[in-house]
Design a protein around this motif. Structure first.
Motif, PDB file in Angstrom:
ATOM      1  N   ALA A   1      46.835  39.711  36.576  1.00  0.00           N
ATOM      2  CA  ALA A   1      47.952  40.505  36.054  1.00  0.00           C
ATOM      3  C   ALA A   1      49.283  39.909  36.502  1.00  0.00           C
ATOM      4  CB  ALA A   1      47.853  41.943  36.556  1.00  0.00           C
ATOM      5  N   ILE A   2      50.264  40.013  35.628  1.00  0.00           N
ATOM      6  CA  ILE A   2      51.648  39.717  36.008  1.00  0.00           C
ATOM      7  C   ILE A   2      52.328  41.053  36.263  1.00  0.00           C
ATOM      8  CG2 ILE A   2      53.891  38.888  35.179  1.00  0.00           C
ATOM      9  CD1 ILE A   2      52.308  36.851  33.428  1.00  0.00           C
ATOM     10  N   VAL A   3      52.995  41.175  37.403  1.00  0.00           N
ATOM     11  CA  VAL A   3      53.774  42.383  37.709  1.00  0.00           C
ATOM     12  C   VAL A   3      55.219  41.941  37.889  1.00  0.00           C
ATOM     13  CG1 VAL A   3      54.151  44.260  39.357  1.00  0.00           C
ATOM     14  CG2 VAL A   3      51.817  43.498  38.860  1.00  0.00           C
ATOM     15  N   THR A   4      56.095  42.303  36.940  1.00  0.00           N
ATOM     16  CA  THR A   4      57.507  41.952  37.136  1.00  0.00           C
ATOM     17  C   THR A   4      58.123  43.001  38.076  1.00  0.00           C
ATOM     18  OG1 THR A   4      58.422  43.203  35.267  1.00  0.00           O
ATOM     19  CG2 THR A   4      57.631  40.958  34.802  1.00  0.00           C
ATOM     20  N   GLY A   5      59.048  42.552  38.932  1.00  0.00           N
ATOM     21  CA  GLY A   5      59.676  43.494  39.863  1.00  0.00           C
ATOM     22  C   GLY A   5      58.791  43.809  41.057  1.00  0.00           C
ATOM     23  N   ILE A   6      58.112  42.789  41.601  1.00  0.00           N
ATOM     24  CA  ILE A   6      57.204  42.982  42.746  1.00  0.00           C
ATOM     25  C   ILE A   6      57.959  43.491  43.978  1.00  0.00           C
ATOM     26  CG2 ILE A   6      57.436  40.549  43.530  1.00  0.00           C
ATOM     27  CD1 ILE A   6      54.095  42.258  43.694  1.00  0.00           C
ATOM     28  N   SER A   7      59.263  43.205  44.049  1.00  0.00           N
ATOM     29  CA  SER A   7      60.022  43.624  45.237  1.00  0.00           C
ATOM     30  C   SER A   7      60.467  45.088  45.177  1.00  0.00           C
ATOM     31  CB  SER A   7      61.249  42.716  45.421  1.00  0.00           C
ATOM     32  OG  SER A   7      62.037  42.767  44.252  1.00  0.00           O
ATOM     33  N   GLY A   8      60.195  45.761  44.047  1.00  0.00           N
ATOM     34  CA  GLY A   8      60.597  47.163  43.922  1.00  0.00           C
ATOM     35  C   GLY A   8      59.510  48.114  44.398  1.00  0.00           C
ATOM     36  N   GLN A   9      59.839  49.396  44.389  1.00  0.00           N
ATOM     37  CA  GLN A   9      58.875  50.414  44.844  1.00  0.00           C
ATOM     38  C   GLN A   9      57.547  50.343  44.076  1.00  0.00           C
ATOM     39  OE1 GLN A   9      59.393  55.060  45.365  1.00  0.00           O
ATOM     40  NE2 GLN A   9      58.950  54.678  43.211  1.00  0.00           N
ATOM     41  N   ASP A  10      57.628  50.423  42.745  1.00  0.00           N
ATOM     42  CA  ASP A  10      56.392  50.489  41.956  1.00  0.00           C
ATOM     43  C   ASP A  10      55.665  49.149  41.955  1.00  0.00           C
ATOM     44  OD1 ASP A  10      57.336  52.984  41.440  1.00  0.00           O
ATOM     45  OD2 ASP A  10      57.334  52.807  39.261  1.00  0.00           O
ATOM     46  N   GLY A  11      56.439  48.061  41.913  1.00  0.00           N
ATOM     47  CA  GLY A  11      55.821  46.732  41.920  1.00  0.00           C
ATOM     48  C   GLY A  11      54.964  46.546  43.161  1.00  0.00           C
ATOM     49  N   ALA A  12      55.470  47.000  44.299  1.00  0.00           N
ATOM     50  CA  ALA A  12      54.734  46.851  45.562  1.00  0.00           C
ATOM     51  C   ALA A  12      53.449  47.684  45.534  1.00  0.00           C
ATOM     52  CB  ALA A  12      55.628  47.271  46.727  1.00  0.00           C
ATOM     53  N   TYR A  13      53.569  48.955  45.141  1.00  0.00           N
ATOM     54  CA  TYR A  13      52.369  49.813  45.118  1.00  0.00           C
ATOM     55  C   TYR A  13      51.358  49.347  44.063  1.00  0.00           C
ATOM     56  CZ  TYR A  13      54.201  53.481  48.232  1.00  0.00           C
ATOM     57  OH  TYR A  13      54.661  54.196  49.304  1.00  0.00           O
ATOM     58  N   LEU A  14      51.873  48.898  42.914  1.00  0.00           N
ATOM     59  CA  LEU A  14      50.939  48.457  41.869  1.00  0.00           C
ATOM     60  C   LEU A  14      50.199  47.193  42.328  1.00  0.00           C
ATOM     61  CD1 LEU A  14      49.739  48.768  39.019  1.00  0.00           C
ATOM     62  CD2 LEU A  14      51.629  47.374  38.175  1.00  0.00           C
ATOM     63  N   ALA A  15      50.929  46.276  42.940  1.00  0.00           N
ATOM     64  CA  ALA A  15      50.276  45.049  43.440  1.00  0.00           C
ATOM     65  C   ALA A  15      49.199  45.421  44.456  1.00  0.00           C
ATOM     66  CB  ALA A  15      51.317  44.122  44.058  1.00  0.00           C
ATOM     67  N   GLU A  16      49.521  46.345  45.344  1.00  0.00           N
ATOM     68  CA  GLU A  16      48.537  46.800  46.349  1.00  0.00           C
ATOM     69  C   GLU A  16      47.279  47.337  45.651  1.00  0.00           C
ATOM     70  OE1 GLU A  16      49.188  50.743  47.964  1.00  0.00           O
ATOM     71  OE2 GLU A  16      48.850  50.014  49.980  1.00  0.00           O
ATOM     72  N   ASN A  17      47.491  48.159  44.640  1.00  0.00           N
ATOM     73  CA  ASN A  17      46.389  48.775  43.905  1.00  0.00           C
ATOM     74  C   ASN A  17      45.523  47.710  43.223  1.00  0.00           C
ATOM     75  OD1 ASN A  17      45.003  49.896  41.569  1.00  0.00           O
ATOM     76  ND2 ASN A  17      46.185  51.765  41.812  1.00  0.00           N
ATOM     77  N   LEU A  18      46.172  46.773  42.526  1.00  0.00           N
ATOM     78  CA  LEU A  18      45.419  45.768  41.758  1.00  0.00           C
ATOM     79  C   LEU A  18      44.693  44.792  42.682  1.00  0.00           C
ATOM     80  CD1 LEU A  18      48.021  44.981  38.917  1.00  0.00           C
ATOM     81  CD2 LEU A  18      46.052  46.532  38.812  1.00  0.00           C
ATOM     82  N   LEU A  19      45.352  44.408  43.774  1.00  0.00           N
ATOM     83  CA  LEU A  19      44.705  43.474  44.721  1.00  0.00           C
ATOM     84  C   LEU A  19      43.455  44.112  45.314  1.00  0.00           C
ATOM     85  CD1 LEU A  19      47.892  42.081  46.522  1.00  0.00           C
ATOM     86  CD2 LEU A  19      46.334  40.749  45.062  1.00  0.00           C
ATOM     87  N   ALA A  20      43.542  45.407  45.614  1.00  0.00           N
ATOM     88  CA  ALA A  20      42.385  46.112  46.194  1.00  0.00           C
ATOM     89  C   ALA A  20      41.221  46.157  45.204  1.00  0.00           C
ATOM     90  CB  ALA A  20      42.790  47.522  46.599  1.00  0.00           C
ATOM     91  N   ARG A  21      41.524  46.008  43.927  1.00  0.00           N
ATOM     92  CA  ARG A  21      40.473  46.018  42.903  1.00  0.00           C
ATOM     93  C   ARG A  21      40.018  44.611  42.543  1.00  0.00           C
ATOM     94  NH1 ARG A  21      40.272  51.107  40.607  1.00  0.00           N
ATOM     95  NH2 ARG A  21      41.955  52.384  41.435  1.00  0.00           N
ATOM     96  N   GLY A  22      40.475  43.614  43.288  1.00  0.00           N
ATOM     97  CA  GLY A  22      40.007  42.246  43.060  1.00  0.00           C
ATOM     98  C   GLY A  22      40.814  41.448  42.060  1.00  0.00           C
TER      99      GLY A  22
END
Ligand code: NDP
Ligand code: GDR
Length: 345
Positions: free
Chosen positions: A5-26
């Motif tokens: 997945a590409i997540v634009t805005g990784i440094s923002g609130q949602d970008g950080a939480y979404l990245a955490e969520n997706l990484l935990a799912r592999g």
């Protein structure tokens, strides 16, 4: 096979939480950030994912079509979550054109790149309850008419309709999540909830005296950001592209959130004064703690927002899990912890 997945805005609130969520799912995650002389990754640092082996941080310009095309080609992503935006409503009145470029056209560059490179990619657009603005119905749902009240809301409406239009015109899996306010300890301090919880934490430690705010009567439907990024993920796993509201279906005033935050440090407030000069004092000591400052008023205000997430509940099995009282408590607690440690972003 693991997803990318590409997540634009990784440094923002949602970008950080979404990245955490997706990484935990592999997932493998390409998190984009803008070039500055001092990039700040405090949120992903706080979540402990900055050095995750499946997270690739990539510099990306939201308004450069070539960058968008190359990013999509080189990552071979199958999902794109477009979260980057000039997201502060207040600033959009001072910088309407920049807001239009970033918040509105930013989505167009990505959609054009998808159309050019690979129409099979699933695209999530971070739409907003601000598009309802001067609300035309209560509560707001997916087909409530829009009436944005800020350049930010107008820019988001363009990106929202473009996503719908690419879905209908080019058969692109373009999904739009109309998300109501969602907060967390990772919220930026310019937004009202975090401004309140950080100042309350500082007041409890003798590091601040007074909380100055604008419109205390504004009503918002506030949820917890971690719940909302899970809703985004589910939207892109759904069998068809669509539009979904995520909200809690409860609305409270800014004044109520102030009271909840002060309650965490055992202070009950008394309110007095006029509408423009309202003040809040400590019921026990009489000390002035909150004051309305009209400098924080907006040229046009969104008076109230409350969303009904029934469609997301039905189609995605999505539910908000955190009540406002709990949210205020965990935000004040985090801010006390940070201020005690001597830092606070
Ligand atoms: P944040 O403000 O926390 O994050 C915004 C992100 O966009 C940051 O990574 C920021 O980078 C980036 N960004 C801002 N300007 C630019 C630019 N010119 N070029 C490149 N990147 C830029 O927002 P949230 O995480 O809260 O929200 C995520 C998305 O969801 C946004 O699009 C927002 O508008 C939308 N939204 C948010 C809601 C909420 O309640 N949180 C509700 C509904 C929609 P940097 O760190 O460098 O500033
Ligand atoms: P909002 O969030 O505009 O809803 O946009 P914000 O927290 O900035 O304001 C909420 C309400 O509080 C009132 N308010 C104040 N706001 C701020 N920032 N500072 C103050 O001192 C203050 N005093 C009162 C505001 O007038 C407003 O009514 C957020 C952003 O995350 C958007 O990107 C997102 O799209 C929407 O939520 C849904």
């Amino acid at each position: 096979m693991s997803k990318t997945a590409i997540v634009t805005g990784i440094s923002g609130q949602d970008g950080a939480y979404l990245a955490e969520n997706l990484l935990a799912r592999g997932y493998k995650v390409y998190g984009t950030y803008r070039r500055t002389s001092s990039v700040n990754f405090w949120r992903i640092d706080e979540l402990g994912i900055t050095d995750h082996p499946n997270l690739k941080l990539v510099e990306y310009d939201l308004t450069d079509l070539g960058s968008a095309i190359r990013l999509i080609e080189s990552s071979e992503a199958t999902e794109i979550y477009n979260l980057a935006a000039q997201s502060f409503v207040g600033v959009s009145f001072d910088q309407p054109i920049t807001t239009g470029h970033i918040t509105g056209l930013g989505a167009a560059y990505l959609l054009e790149a998808i159309r050019t490179v690979n129409r099979g990619i699933r695209f999530y657009q971070a739409s907003t309850s601000e598009m309802f603005g001067k609300v035309q119905a209560i509560p707001q749902v997916e087909d409530t008419p829009f009436y944005p009240r800020s350049p930010y809301g107008v820019a988001k409406l363009y990106a929202h309709w473009l996503t719908v239009n690419y879905r209908e015109s080019f058969d692109i899996f373009g999904t739009s999540g109309i998300l109501f306010n969602h907060e967390s300890p990772l919220r930026g301090r310019e937004f009202v909830t975090r401004k309140i919880t950080d100042t309350v934490a500082k007041i409890s430690m003798g590091k601040a005296e007074l909380l100055e705010l604008g419109n205390l009567d504004a009503k918002r439907d506030w949820g917890f950001a971690r719940d909302y990024v899970e809703g985004m993920r589910r939207m892109l796993q759904h069998d068809i592209p669509d539009t979904f509201v995520l909200a809690t279906n409860r609305m409270e005033t800014v004044r109520t959130f102030v009271e909840l935050a002060f309650r965490q440090i055992d202070i009950e407030l008394d309110w007095s004064g006029s509408e423009d000069q309202e003040t809040g004092t400590d019921r026990k000591t009489g000390k002035l703690l909150v004051r309305v400052n009209p400098d924080f008023y907006r040229p046009a205000e969104v008076e109230l927002l409350i969303g009904d997430p029934a469609k997301a509940r039905r189609d995605l099995g999505w539910e908000p899990t955190v009540q406002l009282e709990e949210l205020a408590a965990l935000m004040v607690e985090a801010d006390i912890r940070r201020n005690t440690a001597g830092w606070s972003f």
